[in-house]
Write a protein that holds these residues in place. Structure first.
Motif, PDB file in Angstrom:
ATOM      1  N   SER A 146       0.862  -1.312  -0.068  1.00 49.23           N
ATOM      2  CA  SER A 146      -0.027  -0.159  -0.044  1.00 49.23           C
ATOM      3  C   SER A 146       0.602   1.829  -0.302  1.00 49.23           C
TER       4      SER A 146
ATOM      5  N   HIS B  43      -2.847   1.785  -8.153  1.00 51.23           N
ATOM      6  CA  HIS B  43      -4.286   0.946  -7.811  1.00 51.23           C
ATOM      7  C   HIS B  43      -4.071  -0.387  -8.056  1.00 51.23           C
TER       8      HIS B  43
ATOM      9  N   LEU C   7      -2.845  -4.054   1.387  1.00 51.92           N
ATOM     10  CA  LEU C   7      -4.445  -2.701   0.893  1.00 51.92           C
ATOM     11  C   LEU C   7      -4.562  -1.877   1.495  1.00 51.92           C
TER      12      LEU C   7
ATOM     13  N   GLN D 109      -7.998   1.397  -1.765  1.00 50.85           N
ATOM     14  CA  GLN D 109      -6.889   0.552  -2.865  1.00 50.85           C
ATOM     15  C   GLN D 109      -8.247  -0.629  -3.228  1.00 50.85           C
TER      16      GLN D 109
END
Length: 380
Positions: free
Chosen positions: A292, A298, A318, A322
């Protein structure tokens, strides 16, 4: 050479299934034992899905056909058509969706006409017919008589990523190539009532939809948004061959979808992504420490189910943002097998959060257990 995915488009059939209503129908089927009734309630309630789409108009409460094939609404009973009847409906409805999705991708790609298409790659695991959808697209969309055609069949939920990889390879071999990729999955054709836990879980997740796009090395037009296709990777996990499978039965295709899948993905996902990031030390370090961190902004994760997304989010650390494109896709459309990851990619590309130069990691899972992934860059 930069090869891009342009004109990314999605199509769904008009009939909408409300998850709570479908749950109640399945829970009320004759012949369900008490355990199956509990599994129906749990599977539908925790699915993370609000709505799905289907080509089966008779599943709508507004339809009352004289001779129902799948659903007798007067008795609120799911019927059990044979595989032939299901596949005949596939040939009818899939043809329409292939043409709609293919046309949408061409119309959404500025500077590209149907006559410019040099290759067609079609994808599906929910039905078969020949001449197939690749032929129908070439014939009915005005493609050249010499267009090269390929079909990826029965690979499962990950198949759109290999299709994009092949399209990129074709463009790298011929800088003038323009490849139309279309994935169509009509999963609801195989829904049925059952006491089998795998069948119940599949019935709570799967839906119909199509994704499409144009892959080419031709330059983007001013103001156009697209994905550069940077790298691809594929990995077969050492476990899971018997946990996710897709077989042909007498009453449709039968899904094997064990409850061990989220744990298998949790154990092997980092290793499956390592080859994708190995060329870039910064990306490899981010994967090893904290995905992350922003090295990849993305994540287009195939939402095979809510528990799979939960495992991916936890293992890769994440953020909620995301995983939002994947969760929104699952919520609004369900699991559309191979087409689903293209819906997630479209969600990202349409988002204000996606800026020019942002990196996107796409990943999908399927029988084997196979993990297919792609690294992309937002353009425009």
């Amino acid at each position: 050479m930069t090869v891009a995915l342009r004109g990314l488009s999605t199509v769904v059939p008009p009939t909408v299934l409300i998850q709570e209503e479908v749950r109640d129908v399945f829970a009320g089927q004759p012949g369900l034992n008490r355990l199956a009734q509990r599994i129906v309630a749990t599977s539908f309630n925790v699915s993370g899905i609000d709505t799905r789409h289907t080509v089966l108009a008779e599943l709508s409460r507004d339809m009352r056909p004289d001779e129902p094939v799948f659903f007798d609404i007067a008795r609120m009973e799911l019927l059990l058509p044979g595989t032939k009847a299901r596949n005949e409906l596939y040939a009818e409805h899939a043809t329409t969706m292939y043409l709609d999705a293919g046309r949408a991708a061409i119309d959404a790609t500025p500077g590209v006409e149907a006559s410019d298409i040099t290759h067609v790659i079609t994808v599906s695991c929910t039905g078969f017919y020949a001449p197939g959808p690749d032929y129908v697209i070439a014939r009915d969309l005005g493609l050249g008589a010499d267009v090269e055609r390929y079909h990826l069949g029965f690979m499962g939920c990950y198949a759109a990523i290999p299709a994009l990889r092949i399209a990129k390879q074709l463009c790298e071999a011929d800088a003038a190539a323009v490849v139309l990729v279309v994935s169509v999955e009509l999963c609801t054709l195989h829904l049925r009532s059952s006491n089998d836990p795998d069948t119940i879980v599949a019935s709570s997740l799967f839906a119909d939809g199509a994704g499409s796009g144009i892959v080419t090395a031709l330059p983007l037009e001013p103001g156009e948004r697209a994905f550069d296709l940077d790298r691809f990777a594929t990995r077969i996990t050492p476990d899971g061959e018997g946990d996710m499978a897709w077989k042909i039965g007498d009453h449709g295709f039968e899904m094997v979808l064990s409850n061990a899948i989220p744990s298998i993905i949790d154990e092997h996902i980092t290793g499956a992504l390592q080859p994708l990031f190995a060329h870039d030390p910064a990306l490899a370090d981010a994967l090893a420490t904290d995905a992350s961190s922003g090295a990849v902004e993305h994540w287009a994760i195939h939402p095979g189910g809510r528990s799979i997304l939960d495992k991916v989010e936890s293992r890769l650390r994440l953020t909620e943002a995301q995983l939002l494109p994947a969760r929104e896709t699952l919520r609004d459309f369900g699991n559309m097998s191979s087409a689903t990851v293209m819906f997630v990619m479209r969600n990202i590309l349409d988002s204000d959060a996606a800026a020019d130069g942002d990196r996107v990691a796409a990943m999908a899972f399927g029988p084997g257990l196979t993990v297919e992934s792609s690294l992309m860059t937002v353009r425009g």
